[in-house]
Every structure is written in C-alpha cells, then in structure tokens.
Design an enzyme around this catalytic site. Structure first.
Site, PDB file in Angstrom:
ATOM      1  N   ASP A 215      27.487  20.142  45.717  1.00  0.00           N
ATOM      2  CA  ASP A 215      26.268  19.909  46.518  1.00  0.00           C
ATOM      3  C   ASP A 215      25.613  18.543  46.585  1.00  0.00           C
ATOM      4  OD1 ASP A 215      26.132  22.667  45.963  1.00  0.00           O
ATOM      5  OD2 ASP A 215      25.137  22.505  43.965  1.00  0.00           O
TER       6      ASP A 215
ATOM      7  N   LYS B  83      28.749  29.772  32.511  1.00  0.00           N
ATOM      8  CA  LYS B  83      28.011  30.119  31.336  1.00  0.00           C
ATOM      9  C   LYS B  83      28.293  29.432  30.177  1.00  0.00           C
ATOM     10  CE  LYS B  83      28.339  34.635  33.283  1.00  0.00           C
ATOM     11  NZ  LYS B  83      28.688  36.265  32.978  1.00  0.00           N
TER      12      LYS B  83
ATOM     13  N   MET C 117      26.419  26.016  51.254  1.00  0.00           N
ATOM     14  CA  MET C 117      25.961  25.880  49.984  1.00  0.00           C
ATOM     15  C   MET C 117      24.863  24.728  49.943  1.00  0.00           C
ATOM     16  SD  MET C 117      29.136  27.415  47.608  1.00  0.00           S
ATOM     17  CE  MET C 117      29.092  28.941  46.989  1.00  0.00           C
TER      18      MET C 117
END
Ligand code: F6P
Length: 378
Positions: free
Chosen positions: A149, A77, A191
């Site tokens: 990723d 965040k 993922m």
C-alpha cells in the site's frame, strides 16, 4: 544452547520482496562476521507464541531472492499483546507477550527482526519497550517496513508497492483492449486500503481516464461526465481505476468483511461493483463491467525495483545489528538508507497514522494535466 541468535518474522499481508530481505540479512550478517545464528519464526507472531521456528542459513535460503510470498509464512492476526485465549469457554484478550519473551530466551534469541506493516510494527514497538528487572530491554528489536500500500509514514517507500503498480498497469493494458472492443466502461478496483498510492501511480502509468482515491471523495455525476466527454469525441470506452477505500462524497467506504482478531479488522472491497451498478442505473450509453484485481497485486515475484529495495533494507538491518543500534526501523529517506526509531514510526497510539495522498500532491497535478479525472465532488 550454542551461539546467540537473531530471530526473524514476517507479519501482516505478504508483499513481494520479503524473501529478498531474509536472503540478504542472512548473507550480510555473514559477510559482516556477526556472531549470531539466525532462525525464522513461522506465521509471524504466532511462531513466537508457539516457539515454532526453522534455522535459516545461507544454504537453506539459496535461490529465494526473486521468489514472491514469504518462506516464513505470515499471519495478519496474532497480536500477542491482545491475544485471544479461551477462559472457561469464553474468549478473552490477554497480553501474552511474556510467553514470546520466554521462548526467545530459551532459544538464546537476542535480536528480533520484524518485517511488517503498521500492525506488525506496532507490536515490534511494544516488544522493544519491554524491560527486565534491571530496566534493560528484554529483546533487541529491529523493524523493516513492508506493504504494497506504500502507506507507512516513516519511509519514502516500501517494497511490494512497485510490484503491485506493475501488476495493475499490466492488467489495465489488458482491460483497455477489451473495453475498447466492446465500447464499455470498466471499473477496476485496486488495493491500498485508505491510501490511493497504487491507484494514483498505476492509473497514470496505465492511462486510466478516471482515478478514484479515498483522499478525494468522488461524485457519480463527474464520472458520468467524463464517460460522456469521451463518447462525444469517439472514444467510446472508459477505464476507471478505484482504490478499494474510495467513497462517494457523503457516502461510506465499502466494507467486504471483518477479520476478527486482526489489528486492522476491516477488509475493504466492493466499491468497483457499486460504481458499476450505479453507472448502469444511470443509463449511460455504454455497457459497464467491473474487475477486482485483489490479491493478484500481492502475488508472484517482486519487480527488480522491489528486489533492489529489499536487499538494501536487508543489508541496512544487518548494519544496525552490527552497530548494536536497536529499537529502530530501517527506512528510505530521499533515496538513502536510513533508520528511524520504532517509537516515531508508530507514535504513542495503538496503530500508526498512515501516509495518504495529499490532494496537492504533484502526481495529482500531473494526472489532471493529462486530462485524467478524479471525479471530484463540487
Ligand atoms: O495492506 C495490504 C493489503 O493488501 C491491503 O491493500 C488490503 O486491503 C489488505 O491487505 C487485504 O488483506 P487480506 O490479505 O487480509 O485480504
């Protein structure tokens, strides 16, 4: 205040190799005799906002090269350019990046090294853009690309990816033996968000029968067809690897949750369960199970390949500092260390475009020639 400083932070989801970068950067700065002390901000950009940091030295970072996670902790965040603050009991989003600049000035931090994926590097670009009244950069920024990723455009590969693929492949081996014993179909969710790299690499290396990636919408019938073909030749079990962001043709991706205030708020998940339920409803011969590998793919020690990539990135970042070549991200290009402007990495927008798998990618062709199905809808 003492010597000028380099500040390091790790933002976004962790990836094995972060500590190896930190470890190397500190040592490379020393061996290049760079005249800086080094500090590490804790919990990503939140540390900049709270001026929460620890000194980083050769001594206190000893033994971390091979360790997973990040000694600096991380936060996905805390975008300081859109920071949630409470005004009269109401949540508002404000640009609080000046607080970070003030904090860095106070500590004598001249260079900020940011280890992150697209969200974290977007803020790095925005910090690199900030100018003082003399139109000079407020802070000199260097980015280091990280994500399991492997979906960052401006680098051939990111550390964490190889480790994740290794973990998935190991687990596919385990799932194979139990699937075979029980003649089951097992749908394994991996993922990767909207990029199918982890599923593609691990699916091939781990001998999956079906690989489902976001870039190729799947057809349930085609999965069933593959299961039946296998049953017909006496291979009464099937392993399906699916990227969390994959979706049926005409359907939507499965969203697990929304993380408020995260640059990329959507958390994907649930597609393996959905496929398993759909297959069970279709009354196929085999029992069906699903398995979500989740954060296991991000945990633990980096693979040797990722350790090597991380130490190369760490050394390359120190080299950029030595050359006073700021506003750049280190990257790997055709196997060589290089760098690219943060402006180019992210582009003009709020978040960078990701690197997805082209349906014409060589590995798609290789997988097909191995008989692996992508259950591509007609
Ligand atoms: O970007 C890395 C990643 O692990 C994705 O593959 C995954 O979708 C996401 O982060 C999970 O995020 P979180 O750690 O917030 O659950």
């Amino acid at each position: 205040m003492g010597r000028k400083k380099i500040g390091i932070l790790t933002g976004g989801g962790d990836a094995p190799g972060l500590n190896a970068v930190i470890y190397t950067l500190i040592r490379a700065c020393r061996s290049m005799k760079l005249d800086y002390d080094i500090i590490g901000y804790k919990f990503g950009y939140r540390g900049l906002y709270n001026n929460d940091f620890i000194p980083l030295t050769v001594e206190n970072t000893s033994g971390i090269l091979h360790k997973g996670g990040t000694i600096l902790k991380s936060s996905n965040k805390d975008n300081l350019f859109k920071f949630p603050v409470e005004v009269n009991g109401v949540k508002e989003y404000k640009d609080e990046s000046d607080i970070a600049i003030e904090n860095m000035k106070k500590e004598g931090v001249e260079v900020l090294v940011v280890l992150g994926g697209d969200g974290t590097l977007t803020s790095a670009r925005d910090f690199a853009r900030k100018r003082n009244e003399h139109n000079e950069p407020e802070i000199k920024v260097i980015g280091i690309p990280k994500t399991i990723d492997n979906d960052l455009r401006s680098t051939d590969t990111t550390f964490g990816f190889d480790t994740a693929v290794n973990i998935v492949v190991e687990n596919l081996g385990r799932l194979h033996t139990t699937a075979e014993s029980h003649q089951r179909v097992i749908v394994v969710e991996v993922m990767g968000r909207n990029a199918g790299w982890i599923a593609l690499h691990s699916g091939i290396a781990g001998s999956a029968d079906v690989i489902l990636i976001p870039e190729i919408p799947y057809s349930l019938d085609k999965i069933i067809q593959k299961v039946e073909q296998r049953n017909a030749i006496g291979k009464n079990f099937t392993i399906v690897v699916v990227t969390e962001g994959a979706a049926e043709k005409g359907g939507k991706e499965s969203v697990a949750m929304i993380v408020a205030d995260s640059p990329e708020a959507k958390r994907l998940g649930g597609v393996a369960r959905k496929i398993a339920e759909d297959l069970a409803k279709a009354n196929i011969e085999n029992e069906v199970r699903h398995c979500v590998l989740g954060h296991i793919q991000r945990g633990g020690e980096p693979s040797p390949v990722d350790r090597l990539l991380s130490v190369r990135y760490g050394e390359a970042a120190a080299q950029l500092i030595k050359d006073q070549n700021f506003g750049n991200m280190v990257c790997l290009r055709n196997g060589e260390m290089s760098y690219v402007s943060l402006e180019k990495v992210i582009g003009a927008g709020e978040i960078s475009e990701t690197k997805t798998v082209s349906p014409n990618h060589e590995l798609i062709r290789v997988a097909r020639s191995l008989g692996i199905s992508f259950a591509e809808a007609d």
